[in-house]
Design an enzyme around this catalytic site. Structure first.
Site, PDB file in Angstrom:
ATOM      1  N   ASP A 196       0.856  -1.189   0.000  1.00  0.00           N
ATOM      2  CA  ASP A 196       0.000   0.000   0.000  1.00  0.00           C
ATOM      3  C   ASP A 196       0.891   1.237   0.000  1.00  0.00           C
ATOM      4  OD1 ASP A 196      -1.831   1.994   0.405  1.00  0.00           O
ATOM      5  OD2 ASP A 196      -2.861   1.016   2.087  1.00  0.00           O
ATOM      6  N   HIS A 198      -0.180   4.217  -0.131  1.00  0.00           N
ATOM      7  CA  HIS A 198      -0.884   5.246   0.648  1.00  0.00           C
ATOM      8  C   HIS A 198      -0.894   6.609  -0.058  1.00  0.00           C
ATOM      9  CE1 HIS A 198      -2.122   5.325   5.112  1.00  0.00           C
ATOM     10  NE2 HIS A 198      -2.557   4.210   4.588  1.00  0.00           N
ATOM     11  N   GLU A 249     -10.251   3.193  -2.069  1.00  0.00           N
ATOM     12  CA  GLU A 249     -10.761   3.284  -0.700  1.00  0.00           C
ATOM     13  C   GLU A 249     -11.240   4.694  -0.365  1.00  0.00           C
ATOM     14  OE1 GLU A 249      -6.835   2.234   1.207  1.00  0.00           O
ATOM     15  OE2 GLU A 249      -7.331   3.905   2.505  1.00  0.00           O
ATOM     16  N   HIS A 299     -12.061  -2.495   0.564  1.00  0.00           N
ATOM     17  CA  HIS A 299     -11.300  -1.915   1.681  1.00  0.00           C
ATOM     18  C   HIS A 299     -12.052  -2.167   2.982  1.00  0.00           C
ATOM     19  CE1 HIS A 299     -10.281   1.862   4.084  1.00  0.00           C
ATOM     20  NE2 HIS A 299      -9.087   1.380   3.827  1.00  0.00           N
TER      21      HIS A 299
END
Ligand SMILES: O=C(O)[C@@H](O)[C@H](O)[C@H](O)CO
Ligand SMILES: [Mg+2]
Length: 390
Positions: A196, A198, A249, A299
């Site tokens: 991830d 992010h 997400e 998610h």
């Protein structure tokens, strides 16, 4: 049957405050549970639930689509993530009521069973991995990888991209390659690894550098290589990356997914049932994704009711690949909500209780009242103090 009240119950689970939603009806003993957890925005979500309650009092809770239409149109203002999380929590509770009223599990009402069990994955590290990166050591990740896979998970996700903003210094890129490589070596070829990002790389080129560096570790997908609103940037990366790209997400509803799906911005969509509008809205997003050859890895680093909602969704939705879960978030996870199945690491079986099939222990919730969460994002700064994405 009529809705008589909508209540929010907040339960502090360390990194997050879980927001559970209870929708009550005029039928004795019949109520439904949902979840509207949105980390660091708890009071806004609870306030949104209070504001939305008046719109639904007196409505038949079994008309799920009609209630959704009322919540999203009669409030006039289009809702952002706080409001849509509240709507999602209510919508999930309506399915619970419908299932209980008919005596069937929710997945039957969502189209029936399409698989024998739902594959799940969990996280290796929570929040950021700044300390790991700064120590220049992969030991923490490898150690966590061993623990989690020995517990039975065969798919794990790690957040290990440092904060380097628009660029990708050689030392940072090498360190990420070492960490992900060491993890692959430690867990072996049978385990799926996800990374991830992010949304930390602020430029497409920086993201591509990190992607190339982890390519030899043969990972399942790389998530949010750049911030999610950069649809063109994501599409550029997705067209060129050897690693499948996941994102979604932080997208809300069909409106936001439509643009990304049309642009083929990712290979794997990650809608969150507790933010995007609920089970039916996520079904519509899944259908949209399916037409573009996009799979779903929904998610869910949230609480136990979110997990059960995802279970019913995953059992009934063909293009779901794998489901995120964080049942290890707190030691007392299983005291709060009783699940309809025995949860196993990496594999959730088909539930057969009516509705979502959860019972909620309100005494345990009362023992963990709202607490201001730790603001992990405060770590997201460059050495000179420039603020970057967490
Ligand atoms: O994919 C994940 O589970 C993470 O991106 C979390 O949503 C994020 O850390 C906020 O809690
Ligand atoms: Mg993520």
């Amino acid at each position: 049957m009529k809705i008589t009240a909508i209540k929010a119950l907040v339960c502090n689970a360390e990194m997050r405050n879980w927001v559970f939603v209870r929708v009550e009806t005029d039928e004795p003993g019949l109520f439904g549970w949902g979840e509207a957890t949105l980390e660091w925005k708890t009071r806004a979500v609870v306030g949104a639930l209070q504001d939305l309650e008046a719109l639904l009092i007196g409505q038949d809770p079994r008309n799920v689509e009609q209630c959704y239409q009322i919540l999203t149109r009669h409030g006039f203002w289009r809702l952002g993530v706080e409001g849509m999380s509240a709507v999602s929590g209510i919508e999930i509770a309506l399915w619970d009521i419908l299932g209980k009223s008919l005596g069937v599990p929710v997945w039957r009402l969502l189209g029936g069973q399409v698989r024998d069990y739902l594959r799940t994955y969990t996280h290796l590290g929570l929040g950021d991995m700044k300390a790991v990166y700064e120590s220049g050591s992969a030991d923490t990740i490898v150690e966590r990888g061993r623990i989690v896979t020995q517990a039975g998970y065969d798919a794990v996700k790690v957040v290990c991209i440092p904060y380097t903003h628009y660029v990708s210094p050689a030392k940072a890129v090498d360190s990420v390659a070492d960490m992900v490589g060491a993890l692959r070596e430690a867990v072996g070829p049978d385990i799926d690894i996800m990374v991830d990002f992010h949304g930390r790389p602020a430029s497409v080129n920086a993201a591509m550098d990190y992607l190339k560096a982890i390519e030899p570790a043969r990972i399942m997908f790389a998530e949010e290589p750049v911030p999610p609103e950069d649809v063109a940037g994501l599409a550029h990366i997705t067209a060129r990356s050897a690693i499948p790209i996941a994102s979604g997400e932080r997208l809300i509803g069909r409106r936001e997914f439509t643009q990304s799906v049309a642009a083929r911005a990712f290979n794997i969509a990650q809608p969150d049932i507790c933010h995007t509008g609920g089970l039916l809205e996520t079904k519509k997003i899944a259908a949209l994704a399916e037409t573009a050859g996009i799979g779903l890895a929904p998610h869910n680093p949230l609480g136990p009711i979110a997990g059960v909602a995802a279970l019913h969704f995953g059992i009934s939705t063909p293009n779901v690949i794998i489901q995120e879960e964080m049942s290890g978030a707190v030691a007392w996870y299983d005291d709060v909500v009783t699940w309809p199945i025995d949860r196993k690491p990496g594999r959730w079986d088909v539930p057969d209780l009516p509705g979502l099939g959860v019972t909620v222990n309100e005494d345990v919730i009362a023992r963990h009242p709202f607490k201001q969460e730790v603001l992990h994002a405060r770590n997201a700064v460059m050495p000179d103090g420039t603020v970057v994405d967490w």
